[in-house]
Scaffold this motif. Structure first.
Motif, PDB file in Angstrom:
ATOM      1  N   TYR A 150      20.511  17.516  22.329  1.00  0.00           N
ATOM      2  CA  TYR A 150      21.800  16.823  22.467  1.00  0.00           C
ATOM      3  C   TYR A 150      22.816  17.758  23.127  1.00  0.00           C
ATOM      4  N   TYR A 151      23.759  17.089  23.821  1.00  0.00           N
ATOM      5  CA  TYR A 151      24.857  17.785  24.501  1.00  0.00           C
ATOM      6  C   TYR A 151      26.161  17.237  23.952  1.00  0.00           C
ATOM      7  N   SER A 152      27.026  18.153  23.493  1.00  0.00           N
ATOM      8  CA  SER A 152      28.324  17.757  22.912  1.00  0.00           C
ATOM      9  C   SER A 152      29.459  18.399  23.703  1.00  0.00           C
ATOM     10  N   PHE A 153      30.571  17.648  23.788  1.00  0.00           N
ATOM     11  CA  PHE A 153      31.727  18.151  24.523  1.00  0.00           C
ATOM     12  C   PHE A 153      32.997  17.670  23.801  1.00  0.00           C
ATOM     13  N   GLY A 154      33.918  18.620  23.519  1.00  0.00           N
ATOM     14  CA  GLY A 154      35.161  18.272  22.850  1.00  0.00           C
ATOM     15  C   GLY A 154      36.280  18.016  23.849  1.00  0.00           C
TER      16      GLY A 154
ATOM     17  N   VAL B 137      27.835  12.229  29.214  1.00  0.00           N
ATOM     18  CA  VAL B 137      29.045  12.517  28.440  1.00  0.00           C
ATOM     19  C   VAL B 137      30.291  12.365  29.307  1.00  0.00           C
ATOM     20  N   ILE B 138      30.268  12.897  30.521  1.00  0.00           N
ATOM     21  CA  ILE B 138      31.423  12.791  31.415  1.00  0.00           C
ATOM     22  C   ILE B 138      31.715  11.329  31.745  1.00  0.00           C
ATOM     23  N   THR B 139      30.642  10.536  31.915  1.00  0.00           N
ATOM     24  CA  THR B 139      30.838   9.112  32.203  1.00  0.00           C
ATOM     25  C   THR B 139      31.533   8.419  31.041  1.00  0.00           C
ATOM     26  N   TYR B 140      31.064   8.750  29.805  1.00  0.00           N
ATOM     27  CA  TYR B 140      31.714   8.151  28.637  1.00  0.00           C
ATOM     28  C   TYR B 140      33.164   8.607  28.514  1.00  0.00           C
ATOM     29  N   ILE B 141      33.412   9.885  28.770  1.00  0.00           N
ATOM     30  CA  ILE B 141      34.790  10.391  28.679  1.00  0.00           C
ATOM     31  C   ILE B 141      35.682   9.693  29.707  1.00  0.00           C
ATOM     32  N   ALA B 142      35.138   9.521  30.921  1.00  0.00           N
ATOM     33  CA  ALA B 142      35.937   8.887  31.982  1.00  0.00           C
ATOM     34  C   ALA B 142      36.246   7.428  31.671  1.00  0.00           C
ATOM     35  N   GLY B 143      35.381   6.777  30.925  1.00  0.00           N
ATOM     36  CA  GLY B 143      35.603   5.356  30.621  1.00  0.00           C
ATOM     37  C   GLY B 143      36.325   5.101  29.308  1.00  0.00           C
ATOM     38  N   THR B 144      36.730   6.168  28.627  1.00  0.00           N
ATOM     39  CA  THR B 144      37.385   6.005  27.331  1.00  0.00           C
ATOM     40  C   THR B 144      38.902   6.058  27.494  1.00  0.00           C
ATOM     41  N   ASP B 145      39.586   5.111  26.852  1.00  0.00           N
ATOM     42  CA  ASP B 145      41.048   5.069  26.821  1.00  0.00           C
ATOM     43  C   ASP B 145      41.513   5.118  25.371  1.00  0.00           C
ATOM     44  N   ALA B 146      42.817   5.244  25.215  1.00  0.00           N
ATOM     45  CA  ALA B 146      43.404   5.260  23.868  1.00  0.00           C
ATOM     46  C   ALA B 146      44.476   4.182  23.759  1.00  0.00           C
TER      47      ALA B 146
ATOM     48  N   MET C 186      36.473   2.535  23.609  1.00  0.00           N
ATOM     49  CA  MET C 186      35.249   2.945  24.287  1.00  0.00           C
ATOM     50  C   MET C 186      34.905   1.977  25.405  1.00  0.00           C
ATOM     51  N   PRO C 187      34.233   2.417  26.427  1.00  0.00           N
ATOM     52  CA  PRO C 187      33.883   1.540  27.545  1.00  0.00           C
ATOM     53  C   PRO C 187      32.907   0.449  27.114  1.00  0.00           C
ATOM     54  N   ASP C 188      33.025  -0.721  27.764  1.00  0.00           N
ATOM     55  CA  ASP C 188      32.139  -1.840  27.441  1.00  0.00           C
ATOM     56  C   ASP C 188      30.740  -1.676  28.042  1.00  0.00           C
ATOM     57  N   THR C 189      30.668  -1.052  29.190  1.00  0.00           N
ATOM     58  CA  THR C 189      29.365  -0.931  29.879  1.00  0.00           C
ATOM     59  C   THR C 189      28.853   0.504  29.771  1.00  0.00           C
TER      60      THR C 189
ATOM     61  N   PRO D  45      18.205  -0.605  20.813  1.00  0.00           N
ATOM     62  CA  PRO D  45      18.032   0.148  19.560  1.00  0.00           C
ATOM     63  C   PRO D  45      16.722   0.954  19.564  1.00  0.00           C
ATOM     64  N   GLY D  46      16.844   2.199  19.124  1.00  0.00           N
ATOM     65  CA  GLY D  46      15.655   3.046  19.040  1.00  0.00           C
ATOM     66  C   GLY D  46      15.064   3.421  20.382  1.00  0.00           C
ATOM     67  N   SER D  47      15.855   3.373  21.452  1.00  0.00           N
ATOM     68  CA  SER D  47      15.334   3.678  22.782  1.00  0.00           C
ATOM     69  C   SER D  47      15.054   5.161  22.985  1.00  0.00           C
ATOM     70  N   GLY D  48      15.643   6.021  22.154  1.00  0.00           N
ATOM     71  CA  GLY D  48      15.472   7.460  22.306  1.00  0.00           C
ATOM     72  C   GLY D  48      16.631   8.111  23.013  1.00  0.00           C
ATOM     73  N   LEU D  49      17.599   7.343  23.498  1.00  0.00           N
ATOM     74  CA  LEU D  49      18.794   7.866  24.158  1.00  0.00           C
ATOM     75  C   LEU D  49      19.996   7.337  23.386  1.00  0.00           C
ATOM     76  N   TYR D  50      20.762   8.262  22.813  1.00  0.00           N
ATOM     77  CA  TYR D  50      21.823   7.859  21.898  1.00  0.00           C
ATOM     78  C   TYR D  50      23.145   8.519  22.315  1.00  0.00           C
ATOM     79  N   ALA D  51      24.262   7.785  21.995  1.00  0.00           N
ATOM     80  CA  ALA D  51      25.608   8.306  22.236  1.00  0.00           C
ATOM     81  C   ALA D  51      26.419   8.179  20.947  1.00  0.00           C
ATOM     82  N   VAL D  52      27.131   9.251  20.596  1.00  0.00           N
ATOM     83  CA  VAL D  52      27.928   9.280  19.371  1.00  0.00           C
ATOM     84  C   VAL D  52      29.261   9.951  19.699  1.00  0.00           C
ATOM     85  N   VAL D  53      30.352   9.363  19.181  1.00  0.00           N
ATOM     86  CA  VAL D  53      31.689   9.925  19.374  1.00  0.00           C
ATOM     87  C   VAL D  53      32.306  10.143  18.001  1.00  0.00           C
ATOM     88  N   LEU D  54      32.732  11.367  17.740  1.00  0.00           N
ATOM     89  CA  LEU D  54      33.347  11.730  16.464  1.00  0.00           C
ATOM     90  C   LEU D  54      34.797  12.119  16.692  1.00  0.00           C
TER      91      LEU D  54
END
Length: 474
Positions: free
Chosen positions: A148-152, A68-77, A85-88, A97-106
């Motif tokens: 799952y782990y969520s962070f606002g 989650v921190i990695t995704y947050i660090a790579g996200t811009d507005a 969202m980050p490309d990598t 698809p269906g790997s069992g590891l998922y990321a979702v941003v709301l």
């Protein structure tokens, strides 16, 4: 008469006693140790399993937090406030698809999913306030059970209000369960191995600790069989008091038995001599026959009564601590030689069938009384043949073997309805035959004293009487 016929009741009692026998000290200690060890290792296994499971959950939470921190660090507005969202992705599994590891941003009007989560239902997720976090699982979903782990967070946008986003990374429990299962199997295997090793070690230590008690039991068996006079003196200090008192008891029993028999012998001599003098004086007197006959008859009855009661009292009976085993073959030969001289006119042939090693565990005098009365009775009634059979009856767990005596003759035999009468004291099978009529009753007393059984029937080989004595193992 075989062993099954001779000792049915004794065998039944022995079997009942064996069935009710309590656990040995070694079995109790081993059972108790096994139960305690099983409970202890079970508690350790449960604790380690719970600890490992908690550790794996913490590791999983930390890993999801890092994603989650990695995704947050790579996200811009963008300038319009749209998140970029980050490309990598931080892990290639987010791209499968269906790997069992998922990321979702709301966000407000914004929804983004990693390639692995495309087409999946994440309606169970809810937005969080900036700075708020939560770790939840396992949750039953159409994707399976998930953690799952969520962070606002709030993304700052120049000249615009900040954008509130909730980053969530979810993973199926398959990997966690797989690791936990492998660990549990390994844990059970090692604990089982450790338990077996500890039980074996405990049994070895227990066997070594109980060696002195087994030595006491072995020495007691040697004393009972007459192979030793006392228990050994080399025991641990905890047992010396017990073994010393047992040795004192053995000495006391033997001294008391010897003193008792000597007293009876003195009493017999004291009574026999006056009776013999009275008889001789009455016979030599000139008393009229109507007076002398009743007196002589009463003297004879007194003599028989004294002989019977002294013989009965002198019977030692079964002894816990026998001085030595009395071999039977030699004494049987001596008795038969003496009886052959007494009954030489009848030309009786006595045959032996004595098992090798047959021995009597008791007083020699009791053995001579037992065999002597049975053989004398057989010689008295036999035509020309007498058979003496002695068999040994061994039983596991009993230090002393039992015996089966059988004396047969080719005489007239005893009718079944007269057997009980013949065994009564002072009763003779034929008044024309000499004797006091107390020999068979003495045999009965000796047999009872040794917890045995006397039976009388007809000899299948000679047709005369057969007297059988069964002495049980002790």
């Amino acid at each position: 008469m075989d062993a099954g016929t001779a000792l049915p009741s004794l065998a039944a009692k022995t079997n009942d006693a064996a069935a009710r026998r309590p656990f040995s000290l070694a079995a109790r200690a081993a059972l108790t140790t096994g139960l305690v060890l099983a409970a202890f290792l079970g508690a350790i296994g449960w604790t380690l399993s719970r600890t490992y499971n908690a550790s794996e959950l913490n590791k999983l939470q930390g890993r999801l937090h890092d994603y989650v921190i990695t995704y947050i660090a790579g996200t811009d507005a963008r300038r319009d406030g749209t998140p970029l969202m980050p490309d990598t992705p931080p892990d290639p599994m987010f791209s499968r698809p269906g790997s069992g590891l998922y990321a979702v941003v709301l966000g407000d009007g914004f929804h983004w999913e990693s390639s692995s989560a495309l087409g999946r239902d994440f309606s169970f997720l809810h937005p969080l306030q900036p700075g708020q976090s939560q770790f939840i699982g396992p949750v039953d979903t159409e994707l399976g059970r998930l953690y799952y782990y969520s962070f606002g967070v709030a993304l700052d946008v120049p000249d615009r209000p900040s954008v509130h986003l909730t980053f969530t990374v979810a993973q199926t429990e398959d990997e966690l369960e797989s690791n936990t299962t492998v660990y549990r199997r390994s844990l059970v295997g090692w604990l089982a191995t450790l338990g077996v090793m500890l039980i074996v070690l405990q049994l070895l230590l227990l066997r070594w600790s109980l060696t002195p008690l087994r030595k006491v039991a072995s020495d007691m068996s040697r004393v009972e069989r007459g192979q030793s006079d006392h228990l050994d003196s080399q025991y641990p200090i905890e047992l010396t008091g017990l073994t010393g008192r047992i040795n004192a008891f053995i000495d006391s029993e033997r001294e008391q038995r010897t003193r008792y028999r000597n007293t009876l012998a003195d009493l017999a001599h004291s009574l026999k001599t006056p009776l013999a003098v009275i008889r001789s004086q009455v016979e030599a007197s000139e008393l009229p026959s109507p007076v002398r006959a009743p007196v002589l008859d009463q003297v004879r009855r007194m003599d028989e009564l004294v002989a019977y009661q002294l013989a009965r009292a002198a019977t030692t009976g079964r002894q816990t601590f026998a001085a030595a085993a009395v071999p039977i073959a030699g004494h049987a030969e001596d008795l038969v030689q003496s009886l052959e001289k007494v009954y030489a006119a009848k030309n009786v042939l006595c045959e032996f069938d004595i098992e090798d090693g047959a021995a009597f565990y008791g007083e020699q005098g009791d053995l001579l009384e037992l065999m002597g009365n049975l053989l004398e009775n057989a010689f008295k009634w036999a035509g020309h043949h007498v058979l003496l059979v002695v068999k040994v009856q061994r039983q596991p767990g009993r230090p002393r073997a039992g015996l089966l005596f059988s004396v047969e003759d080719d005489g007239p035999g005893i009718e079944e309805d007269k057997v009980e009468k013949v065994l009564q004291r002072g009763v003779r099978g034929d008044e024309r035959v000499k004797g006091h009529g107390i020999g068979l009753s003495i045999v009965q007393d000796i047999v009872r004293a040794y917890n045995g059984e006397l039976t009388v029937d007809r000899s299948p080989e000679f047709g005369g009487a057969r007297f059988s004595v069964a002495l049980p193992p002790t």
